[in-house]
Scaffold this motif. Structure first.
Motif, PDB file in Angstrom:
ATOM      1  N   GLU A   1     -11.709   7.958  -8.766  1.00 20.62           N
ATOM      2  CA  GLU A   1     -11.033   8.570  -7.636  1.00 20.62           C
ATOM      3  C   GLU A   1     -11.265   7.760  -6.367  1.00 20.62           C
ATOM      4  N   LEU A   2     -10.440   8.030  -5.362  1.00 23.85           N
ATOM      5  CA  LEU A   2     -10.546   7.336  -4.082  1.00 23.85           C
ATOM      6  C   LEU A   2     -11.710   7.862  -3.248  1.00 23.85           C
ATOM      7  N   ASP A   3     -12.165   9.064  -3.533  1.00 25.60           N
ATOM      8  CA  ASP A   3     -13.239   9.635  -2.726  1.00 25.60           C
ATOM      9  C   ASP A   3     -14.155  10.497  -3.578  1.00 25.60           C
TER      10      ASP A   3
ATOM     11  N   LEU B   1      -2.901   5.501   1.603  1.00 29.58           N
ATOM     12  CA  LEU B   1      -3.577   5.424   0.304  1.00 29.58           C
ATOM     13  C   LEU B   1      -3.622   6.799  -0.351  1.00 29.58           C
ATOM     14  N   TYR B   2      -3.894   7.827   0.459  1.00 32.80           N
ATOM     15  CA  TYR B   2      -3.933   9.178  -0.104  1.00 32.80           C
ATOM     16  C   TYR B   2      -2.538   9.658  -0.524  1.00 32.80           C
ATOM     17  N   GLY B   3      -1.526   9.199   0.180  1.00 34.68           N
ATOM     18  CA  GLY B   3      -0.169   9.544  -0.227  1.00 34.68           C
ATOM     19  C   GLY B   3       0.164   9.013  -1.613  1.00 34.68           C
ATOM     20  N   ILE B   4      -0.318   7.818  -1.906  1.00 38.38           N
ATOM     21  CA  ILE B   4      -0.093   7.236  -3.235  1.00 38.38           C
ATOM     22  C   ILE B   4      -0.890   7.995  -4.289  1.00 38.38           C
TER      23      ILE B   4
ATOM     24  N   ALA C   1      -1.583   1.341 -12.952  1.00 40.45           N
ATOM     25  CA  ALA C   1      -0.352   0.594 -12.672  1.00 40.45           C
ATOM     26  C   ALA C   1       0.209   0.956 -11.293  1.00 40.45           C
ATOM     27  N   ILE C   2       0.238   2.245 -10.972  1.00 39.58           N
ATOM     28  CA  ILE C   2       0.750   2.682  -9.675  1.00 39.58           C
ATOM     29  C   ILE C   2      -0.123   2.155  -8.544  1.00 39.58           C
ATOM     30  N   ARG C   3      -1.420   2.224  -8.713  1.00 38.65           N
ATOM     31  CA  ARG C   3      -2.336   1.752  -7.668  1.00 38.65           C
ATOM     32  C   ARG C   3      -2.213   0.249  -7.443  1.00 38.65           C
ATOM     33  N   GLN C   4      -2.091  -0.500  -8.530  1.00 40.96           N
ATOM     34  CA  GLN C   4      -1.977  -1.955  -8.387  1.00 40.96           C
ATOM     35  C   GLN C   4      -0.695  -2.329  -7.655  1.00 40.96           C
ATOM     36  N   GLU C   5       0.374  -1.600  -7.946  1.00 39.74           N
ATOM     37  CA  GLU C   5       1.667  -1.918  -7.324  1.00 39.74           C
ATOM     38  C   GLU C   5       1.742  -1.464  -5.870  1.00 39.74           C
ATOM     39  N   LYS C   6       1.269  -0.245  -5.579  1.00 36.21           N
ATOM     40  CA  LYS C   6       1.500   0.340  -4.258  1.00 36.21           C
ATOM     41  C   LYS C   6       0.255   0.393  -3.364  1.00 36.21           C
ATOM     42  N   ALA C   7      -0.893   0.726  -3.953  1.00 39.73           N
ATOM     43  CA  ALA C   7      -2.091   0.928  -3.135  1.00 39.73           C
ATOM     44  C   ALA C   7      -2.824  -0.364  -2.832  1.00 39.73           C
ATOM     45  N   SER C   8      -2.842  -1.285  -3.778  1.00 42.11           N
ATOM     46  CA  SER C   8      -3.633  -2.515  -3.607  1.00 42.11           C
ATOM     47  C   SER C   8      -3.236  -3.302  -2.357  1.00 42.11           C
ATOM     48  N   PRO C   9      -1.938  -3.524  -2.072  1.00 43.07           N
ATOM     49  CA  PRO C   9      -1.583  -4.253  -0.848  1.00 43.07           C
ATOM     50  C   PRO C   9      -2.049  -3.538   0.423  1.00 43.07           C
ATOM     51  N   ILE C  10      -1.940  -2.217   0.453  1.00 39.62           N
ATOM     52  CA  ILE C  10      -2.379  -1.453   1.624  1.00 39.62           C
ATOM     53  C   ILE C  10      -3.897  -1.542   1.776  1.00 39.62           C
TER      54      ILE C  10
END
Length: 501
Positions: free
Chosen positions: A421-423, A350-353, A367-376
């Motif tokens: 943000e994530l954190d 998740l942090y890599g994204i 858009a990037i989070r929905q495509e790449k982070a959401s499944p993880i």
């Protein structure tokens, strides 16, 4: 149970029951040992991660009490006209220091009748100043002039100074503040350093300067706090600090609260700011009071005291993935758990994204989070649910998983909002200077002294966030603020100094 092994029963059924009870007891002991090892590992990291430094306790007690006293005196009319009791006697400034002379003359002609003026004498005020790397002395010379016609006596008034009837120039005041609250040098150490340069500055004198300077700068800190609370999202955290209890030399645990606005990760145009507040305890009423009427998003840890901020017609909560990850890091380091290690690896993805989203607009980040982070993210939550039944419910790992599952739903909003943000690491970085400082100057002298400290941190850390040298900026501000109109205080904020306004 183990003490009864010398007299074992002959009945197989009784032996079976004893073995069952022994196995249960051993399991409980193993869990207890694991839990104690986990706690010991955490204590060792906390205790031996960095070496504490021995300090002169008496100096620090006096220093912080004097700052508190000076801050309280700064707003009283008596403080402007009388010298504090027990104030050290001023000594002449060393002759070896460079002198910069400024002559303030009323002119050649009398302002009343136009007659020519002749000099009767002069008043000389020497001001100790600090420019980066050296001390200087500003000599302010004000000739007293008498009119040859009407015998009027004229003299140019003294210009406004940060501390009326005080000796320090704005650069020296800024240097003392930055040395204490940015470089974390207690005032008694600063005094020792200056003595090596031939400058005799008593600790109590500088404590008086710190208190009065922060009182003068308080409107500027308030303006930064207002700016922080205007953001669509902010970061909140707190850290403990010792405070002297009234009428004795004992301390109690107070708190410093930090609130940060930083929109640079999502290409926001508002300048970043850090606002600090000091309270004598950790009651939840304090953050509620600090963020009264705030309706944006607040990144925070799981402290229950923040709960009063959230709800209908209030602020919205965003949990911190770094806090979740930290629980598993502790377990992995103390036990070598494969489940904890796998969880850390999943969070790392998740942090890599997040690195890809840094500096992009909120729309692009979403858009990037929905495509790449959401499944993880979704898979992480499902996987943790599946691991929990496989381990003992009393183990540190189980506690870490339960904590994660309670906080993950409140972390999820970052997937749908590119300005989040994530954190909460932004605010954790903001409280780090307080944590470093308390290892050096240990405590606040009083509630008012704690407030002075919060003002200093607000100014210095906000300047640093904006890439501004805090000493240069504070020198500029302290030289202007006494004559600056309060309704134009925003002109003195660090981002306006940076842009040359």
């Amino acid at each position: 149970m183990l003490n009864n092994l010398e007299s074992l029963p002959n009945d197989p059924a009784e032996l079976q029951d004893m073995v069952t009870l022994l196995a249960k007891e051993l399991k409980n002991r193993d869990l207890k040992i694991t839990d104690l090892k986990h706690q010991l590992a955490g204590h060792n990291r906390h205790r031996f991660g960095s070496k504490s430094e021995s300090l002169d306790q008496l100096q620090l007690f006096d220093e912080n009490e004097e700052i508190a006293a000076a801050t309280e005196e700064a707003g009283t009319p008596e403080a402007q006209v009388s010298e504090p009791k027990n104030k050290p006697k001023r000594k002449p400034l060393p002759e070896h220091l460079e002198r910069n002379e400024q002559v303030l003359t009323p002119g050649d002609n009398c302002s009343k009748c136009g007659g020519s003026l002749k000099t009767l004498g002069e008043d000389v005020t020497e001001e100790l100043e600090y420019v980066p790397g050296r001390f200087t002395v500003n000599r302010i010379v004000r000739p007293r002039m008498a009119c040859s016609c009407c015998e009027a006596v004229l003299q140019t008034p003294m210009p406004s100074r940060p501390i009326e009837r005080g000796r320090p120039g704005p650069g020296l005041l800024a240097h003392v503040l930055v040395s204490k609250y940015c470089d974390h040098l207690p005032l008694y150490r600063q005094s020792q350093i200056y003595q090596r340069e031939g400058i005799d500055l008593d600790r109590s004198t500088m404590a008086d300067w710190v208190g009065k300077s922060t009182a003068l700068l308080e409107p500027l800190a308030d303006a930064i706090g207002k700016h922080v609370r205007q953001g669509v999202a902010l970061f909140a955290d707190d850290t403990p600090i010792k405070m002297l209890a009234p009428r004795n030399k004992r301390t109690k645990t107070a708190r410093v609260w930090a609130y940060v606005r930083d929109e640079r990760p999502w290409d926001g145009q508002a300048p970043p700011g850090a606002w600090y507040q000091f309270t004598i305890d950790r009651k939840g009423e304090h953050p509620v009071s600090h963020l009264l009427n705030y309706k944006g998003w607040v990144h925070a840890d799981g402290y229950a005291g923040f709960n009063g901020l959230f709800g209908e017609h209030k602020a919205s909560e965003v949990a911190c993935m770094a806090h979740i990850r930290r629980k598993f890091v502790d377990v992995q380091q103390s036990q070598g758990s494969a489940i904890a290690e796998e969880t850390i690896k999943r969070i790392a993805k998740l942090y890599g994204i997040e690195k890809e989203t840094r500096g992009r607009s909120p729309v692009e980040r979403t858009a990037i989070r929905q495509e790449k982070a959401s499944p993880i993210f979704e898979d992480l939550e499902t996987w943790l649910h599946a691991q929990l039944p496989k381990i003992s419910g009393k183990s540190p790992l189980a506690k870490a998983i339960r904590y994660a599952l309670s906080r993950i739903p409140k972390t999820r909003p970052y997937l749908d909002n590119g300005f989040l943000e994530l954190d909460n690491n932004t605010c954790e970085r903001a409280v780090k200077p307080v944590a470093i400082g308390r290892k050096n100057w240990i405590f606040a002298g009083s509630e008012r002294g704690g407030k002075a400290m919060a003002i200093a941190f607000t100014l210095i850390e906000t300047a640093k966030l904006n890439g501004v040298d805090p000493q240069a900026w504070l020198t500029n501000v302290l030289g202007r603020i006494a004559d600056h109109k309060i309704n134009r205080i925003e002109e003195l904020l660090p981002w306006n100094y940076l842009s040359g306004e």
